[in-house]
Motif scaffolding. Structure first.
Motif, short mmCIF file in Angstrom:
data_model
loop_
_atom_site.label_atom_id
_atom_site.label_comp_id
_atom_site.label_asym_id
_atom_site.label_seq_id
_atom_site.Cartn_x
_atom_site.Cartn_y
_atom_site.Cartn_z
N UNK A 1 0.13 -1.68 9.62
CA UNK A 1 -0.26 -2.94 9.00
C UNK A 1 -1.76 -3.16 9.09
N UNK A 2 -2.15 -4.41 9.33
CA UNK A 2 -3.57 -4.76 9.39
C UNK A 2 -4.20 -4.35 10.72
N UNK A 3 -5.52 -4.30 10.75
CA UNK A 3 -6.26 -3.93 11.96
C UNK A 3 -5.83 -4.80 13.13
N UNK A 4 -5.61 -4.16 14.26
CA UNK A 4 -5.17 -4.85 15.47
C UNK A 4 -3.72 -4.54 15.80
N UNK A 5 -2.91 -4.29 14.78
CA UNK A 5 -1.48 -4.04 15.01
C UNK A 5 -1.26 -2.68 15.67
N UNK B 1 0.82 -1.21 0.00
CA UNK B 1 0.00 0.00 0.00
C UNK B 1 0.85 1.26 0.00
N UNK B 2 1.93 1.27 0.78
CA UNK B 2 2.78 2.45 0.85
C UNK B 2 3.37 2.79 -0.51
N UNK B 3 3.82 1.77 -1.25
CA UNK B 3 4.40 1.99 -2.57
C UNK B 3 3.36 2.53 -3.55
N UNK B 4 2.15 1.99 -3.46
CA UNK B 4 1.07 2.46 -4.34
C UNK B 4 0.77 3.93 -4.07
N UNK B 5 0.72 4.29 -2.80
CA UNK B 5 0.40 5.67 -2.45
C UNK B 5 1.52 6.61 -2.90
#
Length: 397
Positions: free
Chosen positions: A226-230, A2-6
């Protein structure tokens, strides 16, 4: 990634600016853009009107809402409204709190007051939550998920909850076609009001770009986890570290004081040595050492002792689930619980005044926080039965 896409999207935006085009219009001519995401401007009026567009990006169009107008939610709501007033975002902002006093007092005049979660949900595309615990947050998100809305809604939870609860919230909203981002913060009300709060956030790939764009409005200090919870896990670990640090500094300070060392001297030396920390340098609990710290203002305002107890419990529960319980976790919990039982509304750094040295045993014991009896704040602090305002932010009927 996601970071690279943004990053690629931001690069594309820059290239759009480099390859912009302009057109000179004759009298009676006009240009209509059938695309709200195209920015255009008129750089001059000199015999002809020149209109250009230079980017595919426009200010966030979402209608924003804040649920939970306590110590953190109130300055967030006002800050978002100020961005809209300054023209930095193309958004209106609304707020809701179960405590009608929080709705009627403290909010900027241009913020729409709502009388229920449902009322705000019907209006807002993006909702920020600042609620006190798992139960109230889950009840609120359930109501949000079940409230119809014409667009895909984004819910950003900024309160501190357990990692498991955060995962459940994401699943609940996804089942209704909505997006979820957890974004706990560190820094306190002043940092929120100044747009400098530290935000650790986590979400799935689908919500990443939208969440990042909106959170950048609140602060540049973002860390994607990262994902939800982290992010929730990172937050409770951070707060446990702060709790341990503050308790250790307090015991060391009281010990040095009993030995005959100046508290100001101890702070100065620690801040130039390996013992330096946020607790000694920024949030120093010793009255008079750091003028902006709660310790120099009768331990108000700040992060309440009762809230620290809640966060320590979240950490201890998570540690117990993976078999990481230790003597330290229980000792830290007991120390702050003892403080919160007596003075729940004081800043957690009041643990400094709660820890004393016994002349008979030279061991640390717990004592009452020294609060001036002639203030209303002191009367409220000495009354554990008084309702904690943030625990009232959301309650089911």
């Amino acid at each position: 990634d996601c970071a690279a896409i943004y990053d690629a999207l931001k690069t594309f935006e820059r290239l759009c600016d480099e390859y912009r085009f302009s057109v000179a219009l004759k009298e009676g001519e006009g240009v209509i853009f059938n695309n709200q995401r195209i920015l255009h401007s008129r750089p001059q009026v000199n015999g002809g009107r020149v209109i250009k567009y230079s980017s595919f990006h426009a200010p966030v169009p979402d209608s924003l809402g804040v649920i939970g107008l306590g110590a953190m939610g109130m300055p967030l709501c006002n800050y978002l409204a100020s961005l809209s007033a300054d023209g930095k975002v193309n958004s209106e902002c609304g707020g809701y709190d179960i405590d009608l006093k929080n709705i009627s007092e403290g909010l900027n005049s241009d913020i729409t007051r709502h009388e229920s979660v449902t009322s705000l949900c019907k209006k807002a595309d993006t909702l920020f939550l600042f609620l006190p615990d798992d139960a109230s947050t889950e009840l609120c998100v359930e109501e949000i998920a079940n409230t119809p809305h014409p667009r895909q809604r984004l819910v950003i939870n900024m309160g501190t909850i357990s990692p498991d609860c955060s995962k459940r919230l994401q699943q609940m909203l996804a089942s209704k076609g909505h997006q979820y981002c957890e974004a706990p913060v560190s820094g306190g009300p002043a940092a929120v009001a100044n747009g400098q709060v530290t935000i650790m956030y986590a979400c799935d790939a689908a919500a990443y770009a939208r969440s990042t764009e909106i959170l950048q409005l609140i602060s540049p200090k973002l860390t994607f986890c990262g994902d939800a919870g982290v992010a929730s896990a990172v937050k409770i670990c951070n707060n446990f570290c702060v709790a341990v640090n503050m308790l250790g500094f307090s015991i060391a300070g009281q010990t040095a004081k009993a030995i005959g060392c100046s508290e100001a001297l101890l702070s100065r030396v620690l801040n130039e040595s390996s013992g330096r920390s946020w607790c000694s340098e920024v949030h120093n609990p010793i009255p008079g050492v750091v003028g902006t710290a709660p310790g120099s203002n009768n331990y108000r305002p700040g992060f309440r002792a009762s809230h620290m107890v809640k966060d320590i419990k979240l950490f201890n529960d998570a540690a117990a689930n993976i078999g990481m319980e230790s003597i330290l976790t229980s000792e830290v919990r007991d120390a702050y619980k003892s403080l919160a039982d007596q003075n729940p509304t004081l800043d957690f750094s009041s643990i400094y005044s709660h820890v004393a040295i016994s002349d008979d045993t030279d061991e640390a014991i717990y004592s009452d926080v020294a609060i001036s009896d002639d203030t209303d704040e002191a009367k409220r602090a000495s009354d554990p039965s008084e309702e904690d305002e943030e625990t009232e932010i959301y309650r089911s009927a």
